[in-house]
Design a protein around this motif. Structure first.
Motif, mmCIF file in Angstrom:
data_model
loop_
_atom_site.group_PDB
_atom_site.id
_atom_site.type_symbol
_atom_site.label_atom_id
_atom_site.label_comp_id
_atom_site.label_asym_id
_atom_site.label_seq_id
_atom_site.Cartn_x
_atom_site.Cartn_y
_atom_site.Cartn_z
ATOM 1 N N HIS A 85 0.836 -1.197 0.000
ATOM 2 C CA HIS A 85 0.000 0.000 0.000
ATOM 3 C C HIS A 85 0.875 1.253 0.000
ATOM 4 O O HIS A 85 1.997 1.228 0.498
ATOM 5 N N GLU A 86 0.351 2.315 -0.564
ATOM 6 C CA GLU A 86 1.056 3.604 -0.521
ATOM 7 C C GLU A 86 0.306 4.548 0.429
ATOM 8 O O GLU A 86 -0.925 4.635 0.386
ATOM 9 N N ASP A 87 1.060 5.261 1.274
ATOM 10 C CA ASP A 87 0.448 6.310 2.096
ATOM 11 C C ASP A 87 0.013 7.441 1.190
ATOM 12 O O ASP A 87 0.841 7.965 0.429
ATOM 13 N N VAL A 88 -1.250 7.813 1.279
ATOM 14 C CA VAL A 88 -1.692 9.013 0.557
ATOM 15 C C VAL A 88 -2.261 9.937 1.632
ATOM 16 O O VAL A 88 -3.444 9.910 1.970
ATOM 17 N N ILE A 89 -1.351 10.718 2.224
ATOM 18 C CA ILE A 89 -1.657 11.537 3.401
ATOM 19 C C ILE A 89 -1.257 12.953 3.042
ATOM 20 O O ILE A 89 -0.067 13.276 3.013
ATOM 21 N N GLN A 90 -2.224 13.766 2.659
ATOM 22 C CA GLN A 90 -1.890 15.102 2.146
ATOM 23 C C GLN A 90 -2.981 16.094 2.463
ATOM 24 O O GLN A 90 -4.137 15.717 2.671
ATOM 25 N N ASP A 91 -2.603 17.359 2.486
ATOM 26 C CA ASP A 91 -3.557 18.470 2.466
ATOM 27 C C ASP A 91 -3.178 19.335 1.274
ATOM 28 O O ASP A 91 -2.015 19.728 1.145
ATOM 29 N N VAL A 92 -4.159 19.620 0.420
ATOM 30 C CA VAL A 92 -3.864 20.428 -0.775
ATOM 31 C C VAL A 92 -4.864 21.576 -0.856
ATOM 32 O O VAL A 92 -6.008 21.434 -0.413
ATOM 33 N N GLU A 93 -4.431 22.706 -1.410
ATOM 34 C CA GLU A 93 -5.308 23.873 -1.562
ATOM 35 C C GLU A 93 -5.614 24.087 -3.031
ATOM 36 O O GLU A 93 -4.691 24.219 -3.833
ATOM 37 N N ILE A 94 -6.897 24.139 -3.370
ATOM 38 C CA ILE A 94 -7.313 24.303 -4.763
ATOM 39 C C ILE A 94 -8.242 25.517 -4.832
ATOM 40 O O ILE A 94 -9.124 25.665 -3.977
ATOM 41 N N PRO A 95 -8.082 26.391 -5.856
ATOM 42 C CA PRO A 95 -9.035 27.499 -6.000
ATOM 43 C C PRO A 95 -10.464 26.936 -6.059
ATOM 44 O O PRO A 95 -10.696 25.900 -6.712
ATOM 45 N N VAL A 96 -11.393 27.599 -5.384
ATOM 46 C CA VAL A 96 -12.738 27.026 -5.228
ATOM 47 C C VAL A 96 -13.379 26.716 -6.585
ATOM 48 O O VAL A 96 -14.106 25.724 -6.728
ATOM 49 N N GLU A 97 -13.061 27.513 -7.610
ATOM 50 C CA GLU A 97 -13.671 27.299 -8.934
ATOM 51 C C GLU A 97 -13.230 25.971 -9.552
ATOM 52 O O GLU A 97 -13.896 25.445 -10.440
ATOM 53 N N ARG A 98 -12.077 25.431 -9.092
ATOM 54 C CA ARG A 98 -11.584 24.169 -9.653
ATOM 55 C C ARG A 98 -11.763 23.008 -8.662
ATOM 56 O O ARG A 98 -11.306 21.892 -8.907
ATOM 57 N N GLY A 99 -12.410 23.293 -7.515
ATOM 58 C CA GLY A 99 -12.531 22.285 -6.454
ATOM 59 C C GLY A 99 -13.297 21.042 -6.902
ATOM 60 O O GLY A 99 -12.940 19.907 -6.559
ATOM 61 N N ALA A 100 -14.376 21.234 -7.680
ATOM 62 C CA ALA A 100 -15.187 20.081 -8.108
ATOM 63 C C ALA A 100 -14.350 19.173 -9.013
ATOM 64 O O ALA A 100 -14.417 17.934 -8.914
ATOM 65 N N GLU A 101 -13.528 19.789 -9.877
ATOM 66 C CA GLU A 101 -12.654 18.974 -10.754
ATOM 67 C C GLU A 101 -11.713 18.122 -9.902
ATOM 68 O O GLU A 101 -11.460 16.960 -10.204
ATOM 69 N N PHE A 102 -11.174 18.746 -8.848
ATOM 70 C CA PHE A 102 -10.259 17.976 -8.005
ATOM 71 C C PHE A 102 -10.986 16.809 -7.357
ATOM 72 O O PHE A 102 -10.474 15.671 -7.335
ATOM 73 N N GLY A 120 -3.901 24.858 -10.465
ATOM 74 C CA GLY A 120 -3.482 26.148 -9.879
ATOM 75 C C GLY A 120 -3.461 26.118 -8.360
ATOM 76 O O GLY A 120 -3.619 27.153 -7.706
ATOM 77 N N GLY A 121 -3.260 24.917 -7.785
ATOM 78 C CA GLY A 121 -3.262 24.797 -6.324
ATOM 79 C C GLY A 121 -1.867 24.633 -5.750
ATOM 80 O O GLY A 121 -0.857 24.800 -6.435
ATOM 81 N N HIS A 122 -1.828 24.307 -4.441
ATOM 82 C CA HIS A 122 -0.571 24.095 -3.719
ATOM 83 C C HIS A 122 -0.749 22.937 -2.780
ATOM 84 O O HIS A 122 -1.855 22.647 -2.345
ATOM 85 N N LYS A 123 0.372 22.344 -2.396
ATOM 86 C CA LYS A 123 0.314 21.208 -1.481
ATOM 87 C C LYS A 123 1.096 21.543 -0.224
ATOM 88 O O LYS A 123 2.190 22.097 -0.297
ATOM 89 N N GLY A 124 0.538 21.211 0.937
ATOM 90 C CA GLY A 124 1.275 21.349 2.197
ATOM 91 C C GLY A 124 2.437 20.372 2.218
ATOM 92 O O GLY A 124 2.416 19.359 1.508
ATOM 93 N N LEU A 125 3.453 20.658 3.040
ATOM 94 C CA LEU A 125 4.684 19.858 2.981
ATOM 95 C C LEU A 125 4.924 19.038 4.250
ATOM 96 O O LEU A 125 6.041 18.621 4.498
ATOM 97 N N TYR A 126 3.870 18.787 5.049
ATOM 98 C CA TYR A 126 4.093 18.059 6.298
ATOM 99 C C TYR A 126 4.228 16.554 6.076
ATOM 100 O O TYR A 126 4.556 15.810 6.985
#
Ligand code: FAD
Length: 464
Positions: free
Chosen positions: A329-346, A415-421
């Motif tokens: 299994h792969e850990d998929v543990i993330q917080d990402v920020e997406i502009p609200v207009e593209r949130g549904a696509e994400f 057009g988003g960003h990913k946290g680095l924790y």
């Protein structure tokens, strides 16, 4: 006694603090150049478990307390290693809270500022670093400087968020506070498409309310593409009833109904901690029999994280999976920020490619016009932070990074960003393009010219 902020605190904590700063500076100077440095902290919320090898440990226990709360100016002067649990305790006594209280009790103020915290007030109040007015920082070159938006260390003040302790360590911070009411009145709004849910977030960003309910707090939970909720909370002086999710019931399940709820402000702030969002599930804590037997004081995120750290160290679940013939299994543990207009696509991408649920959704917007160079969010733009924390079976032949790379690519494309924790797989070139390598290099040159602290890429991607 008057401290560096001009606030009045009692003598003893400030004297201890000053002595602690002098001790720390001596300890840091005594570390041989070239030795890796690490904070000796009891708790952590990082999700990078790679063994970084031996390092010099800095005792930072002197910076783990609230030094002063000033109800008059609604500010507090707080040690950088103070947990939000202790910080909220100290301020709620005065009917005040920090503008953003990340929902895991052992996240520290310094950790949330350097590692970018977020919570359900973030649409209203931005991120924790935006309500810091001043920081005392032990810099990589061994100085202790006071950095604010207007003094000679303004570049460090602005570049500190998302630097993850690679420019220096925040020893004490002055933060703004806001008044609270004793209760939070919650309403859970259901949506049956991601598009409708994201449109409602955009509406709250415009109006500050949804369905007539004031949005002092807003976050959301996606159980599937046709079952998503936004939970809107309003401060309240009255509560016809009160729920308590530290006992038999589990908070995230309550979101599915009834539609209305009341919590004390303290229980609201920690609503997600008791079950680490939903991540207490694999430990059986959500099974009623085990829950009753599991002591209440250990129903906390730091207990579960310690169990996960043990599992990773001894590779217990990996060995069990292999014995049962299950794929790695792969850990998929993330917080990402997406502009609200593209949130549904994400959300649609994530359901199709990764398929993990629930997903936490937390809207945010910068509090003001000021931008923060190492994490370039745009002023005025509403984003949604999507948080997902679990493991996914790898398809035959695929290696670690299979899912995380897809998430990284999609976040960039939207057009988003990913946290680095947590884990990251960016190439060095991609990484510096996303996290402002030019500005970071200038800060590193000014505050840690000999590279005594690890660099951001080495720490967050290469796991040093
Ligand atoms: C499952 C999960 C869910 C999460 N959800 C949320 C969430 O909802 N909201 C949220 O806000 N965050 C969340 N986080 C992320 C968390 O806020 C960050 O990991 C944060 O950096 C942790 O802070 P900490 O105090 O525990 O620091 P640590 O884990 O101890 O350290 C984090 C990093 O910061 C550095 N650091 C620590 N203290 C200082 C300091 N005083 N000065 C400079 N550098 C320092 C350390 O060197 C390290 O690189 C989540 C993490 C996980 C694993």
């Amino acid at each position: 006694m008057t401290d560096v902020t001009g606030m009045t605190g009692s003598d003893a904590p400030m004297a201890d603090y000053r002595a602690g700063v002098a001790r720390l500076q001596r300890a840091y100077a005594a570390i041989p150049p070239g030795s890796p440095v690490r904070l000796a902290k009891r708790t952590s919320n990082l999700f990078r478990f790679r063994d970084a090898g031996p390092s010099a440990q800095l005792d930072v226990s002197a910076f783990a307390r609230v030094l002063c709360v000033d109800p008059g100016s609604r500010t507090a002067f707080v040690g950088g290693m103070t947990t939000y649990e202790d910080l909220a305790d100290a301020t709620l006594r005065h009917g005040l809270m920090p503008l953003v209280v990340p929902q895991l009790k052992t996240i520290t103020l310094g950790g949330a500022v350097t590692g970018l915290g977020i919570e359900s007030t973030s649409l209203r109040s931005g991120m924790p670093h935006e309500s810091v007015t001043e920081m005392e920082i032990l810099t990589g070159d061994g100085r202790v400087v006071t950095a604010s938006d207007t003094n000679e260390h303004a570049a460090l003040y602005r570049g500190f968020p998302n630097s993850y302790g690679t420019l220096g360590y925040a020893l004490a911070l002055t933060i703004e506070l806001e008044p609270v009411s004793p209760f939070v009145h919650l309403r859970h709004f259901r949506f049956d498409t991601p598009e409708a849910c994201m449109e409602a977030v955009a509406q709250i960003a415009r109006d500050g309310s949804l369905g007539g309910h004031r949005a002092d707090f807003v976050d959301g939970t996606a159980f599937s593409l046709d079952e998503m909720y936004l939970t809107v909370g309003a401060f309240s002086d009255v509560a016809p009833w009160l729920s308590d999710y530290t006992r038999e019931r589990v908070y995230y399940r309550s979101i599915r109904g009834p539609k209305e709820d009341f919590l004390t402000i303290g229980d609201y702030l920690w609503r997600w901690d008791t079950d680490w969002f939903w991540c207490s599930r694999p430990f059986g804590v959500q099974n009623p029999v085990i829950r009753r037997a599991w002591p209440r004081r250990y129903r906390r995120s730091d207990t579960y994280r310690k169990l996960v750290a043990l599992d990773r160290r001894y590779r217990l679940s990996a060995a069990l999976n292999a014995r049962r013939g299950r794929p790695p299994h792969e850990d998929v543990i993330q917080d990402v920020e997406i502009p609200v207009e593209r949130g549904a696509e994400f959300l649609r991408f994530f359901a199709g490619r990764v398929g993990m649920s629930p997903v936490w959704m937390c809207p945010l917007r910068l509090r003001g016009e000021r931008t923060w160079p190492l994490y370039p969010l745009r002023p005025g733009q509403a984003y949604v932070n999507f948080g997902f924390w679990g493991t996914v079976a790898l398809p035959p032949g695929a290696a670690d990074g299979h899912y995380n790379r897809q998430v990284e690519d999609q976040v960039t494309a939207l057009g988003g960003h990913k946290g680095l924790y947590s884990t990251s797989f960016y190439t060095e070139q991609e990484f510096w393009a996303l996290y402002n390598g030019t500005e970071y290099a200038a800060l590193k040159r000014d505050y840690d010219p000999e590279g005594r602290l690890a660099g951001l890429y080495e720490k967050c991607v290469r796991g040093k």
